[in-house]
Design an enzyme around this catalytic site. Structure first.
Site, PDB file in Angstrom:
ATOM      1  N   TRP A   1       0.835  -1.198   0.000  1.00  0.00           N
ATOM      2  CA  TRP A   1       0.000   0.000   0.000  1.00  0.00           C
ATOM      3  C   TRP A   1       0.871   1.251   0.000  1.00  0.00           C
ATOM      4  CZ3 TRP A   1      -3.919   1.607  -2.063  1.00  0.00           C
ATOM      5  CH2 TRP A   1      -4.808   2.561  -1.539  1.00  0.00           C
TER       6      TRP A   1
ATOM      7  N   LYS B   1     -13.999  -3.662   8.907  1.00  0.00           N
ATOM      8  CA  LYS B   1     -14.269  -4.533   7.754  1.00  0.00           C
ATOM      9  C   LYS B   1     -13.294  -5.697   7.657  1.00  0.00           C
ATOM     10  CE  LYS B   1     -10.713  -2.661   5.341  1.00  0.00           C
ATOM     11  NZ  LYS B   1      -9.618  -3.313   4.578  1.00  0.00           N
TER      12      LYS B   1
ATOM     13  N   SER C   1      -7.444  -9.405  -1.004  1.00  0.00           N
ATOM     14  CA  SER C   1      -7.532  -9.119   0.432  1.00  0.00           C
ATOM     15  C   SER C   1      -6.770 -10.149   1.248  1.00  0.00           C
ATOM     16  CB  SER C   1      -9.003  -9.109   0.861  1.00  0.00           C
ATOM     17  OG  SER C   1      -9.117  -9.148   2.265  1.00  0.00           O
ATOM     18  N   ARG C   2      -5.804  -9.676   2.029  1.00  0.00           N
ATOM     19  CA  ARG C   2      -5.050 -10.596   2.896  1.00  0.00           C
ATOM     20  C   ARG C   2      -5.955 -11.190   3.969  1.00  0.00           C
ATOM     21  NH1 ARG C   2      -0.659  -6.016   4.343  1.00  0.00           N
ATOM     22  NH2 ARG C   2      -0.348  -5.247   2.222  1.00  0.00           N
ATOM     23  N   ASN C   3      -6.889 -10.374   4.474  1.00  0.00           N
ATOM     24  CA  ASN C   3      -7.786 -10.853   5.523  1.00  0.00           C
ATOM     25  C   ASN C   3      -8.699 -11.956   5.000  1.00  0.00           C
ATOM     26  OD1 ASN C   3      -7.396  -8.830   7.928  1.00  0.00           O
ATOM     27  ND2 ASN C   3      -7.362  -7.612   6.063  1.00  0.00           N
TER      28      ASN C   3
END
Length: 332
Positions: free
Chosen positions: A11, A190, A253-255
């Site tokens: 990021w 989130k 998304s890593r999550n």
């Protein structure tokens, strides 16, 4: 402007490249010295295939070098690392320039949102130097200049305008929103529900189940938001529902990927190591659970996700437990 950018993850690499392409002089601080040297020499991030940094972008592992002469500081460190990094920054010199936060999380133990953490370090409640950038945005797409819409926020309207001016491009659209806490809260929460959705998909529970998790996850966000004095309507926008949707539905998304790995039988530590980058939902899940218990606000999806990560609860048992909860009338 001269910008000191703290954090050289994917990021940080994407946003610092955007700022440099906008004509700003950007020096990026990498905590890992080897990564800093690699980025400076190769101009490419090992986690972002094919993306090349602008020639003007400078990478360093010397924090003082990144801070020198900066008109603005931007950060993309982890939420757990935010306080120690800025305590180090403040020990080098008094902070008197705007700070733009792009990390998403809630501090464990204190329950502080990240703008509150920085304001506390600066010794001023709701510091006019603090702003934030948040919303549905994956670095893998931003670096390719794919269309992205996000939100900027700040305690001071002039800083909000500055953030908008610094980052805006034809493909990076920014909507101002004065609700700093709501913008920050949605971006933090989130990640928890992205883990839950990854678990659901990993168990092949289907699209109906994921839709329910998204919707009830948003409901949990709105319920818990009162503990942080957020505007509930902010969570219906880009920094809430928008970020929730993109994080829960994308393999970027890593999550989400972390949740899928848990469902496949990986331990939390094994899943985290396989991803090889920060998974913010692991940290924020603890903070959100602390807030829910402190204010006696039921947040069952968050509680179940916490139990899977920290108490060894089998994901299938967690799903069964959620399905067996008493049915109540839906209130939005």
């Amino acid at each position: 402007m001269r910008i000191g950018y703290l954090g050289a993850g994917t990021w940080g690499f994407a946003l610092s490249s955007l700022l440099a392409a906008n004509g700003h002089q950007v020096t990026v601080w990498a905590r890992n010295a080897a990564l800093g040297r690699q980025l400076q020499s190769s101009r490419m991030h090992p986690k972002l295939s094919g993306a090349v940094a602008p020639d003007s972008l400078v990478f360093t592992s010397d924090l003082a070098q990144a801070l020198e002469g900066a008109d603005v500081l931007v950060e993309s460190v982890t939420s757990a690392g935010l306080r120690p990094v800025f305590e180090k920054v403040s020990s080098l010199a008094p902070i008197c320039v705007p700070i733009i936060l792009t990390s998403k999380g809630i501090e464990q133990g204190t329950g502080l949102l990240l703008p509150e953490v920085i304001s506390q370090i600066l010794g001023v409640p709701e510091s006019p130097l603090v702003g934030a950038l948040s919303g549905p945005s994956h670095s893998e797409e931003v670096i390719l200049n794919l269309p992205t819409s996000i939100v900027c926020s700040a305690y001071d309207p002039d800083l909000m305008l500055l953030i908008h001016t610094l980052f805006s491009t034809p493909t990076f659209r920014i909507y101002p929103n004065a609700d700093v806490w709501g913008v920050s809260f949605g971006g933090a929460m989130k990640n928890i529900f992205a883990i839950a959705c990854g678990i659901s998909d990993g168990l092949e529970s289907g699209d109906n189940a994921k839709a329910a998790l998204l919707t009830r996850g948003l409901h949990e966000m709105r319920k818990l938001s009162v503990a942080k004095n957020c505007l509930a309507e902010t969570l219906n926008g880009l920094s809430g529902l928008g970020d929730l949707a993109v994080t829960c539905m994308s393999n970027h998304s890593r999550n989400y990927r972390f949740g899928r790995l848990l469902a496949e039988g990986f331990s939390p530590e094994g899943a985290r190591q396989k991803i090889g980058m920060a998974v913010e939902g692991i940290y924020t899940c603890v903070s959100a659970r602390e807030l829910g218990r402190k204010y006696q606000i039921p947040i069952p999806i968050t509680e179940a996700t916490y139990a899977i990560i920290y108490e060894g609860l089998d994901p299938r048992e967690a799903v069964r437990g959620l399905l067996q909860r008493a049915i109540k009338e839906e209130h939005l």
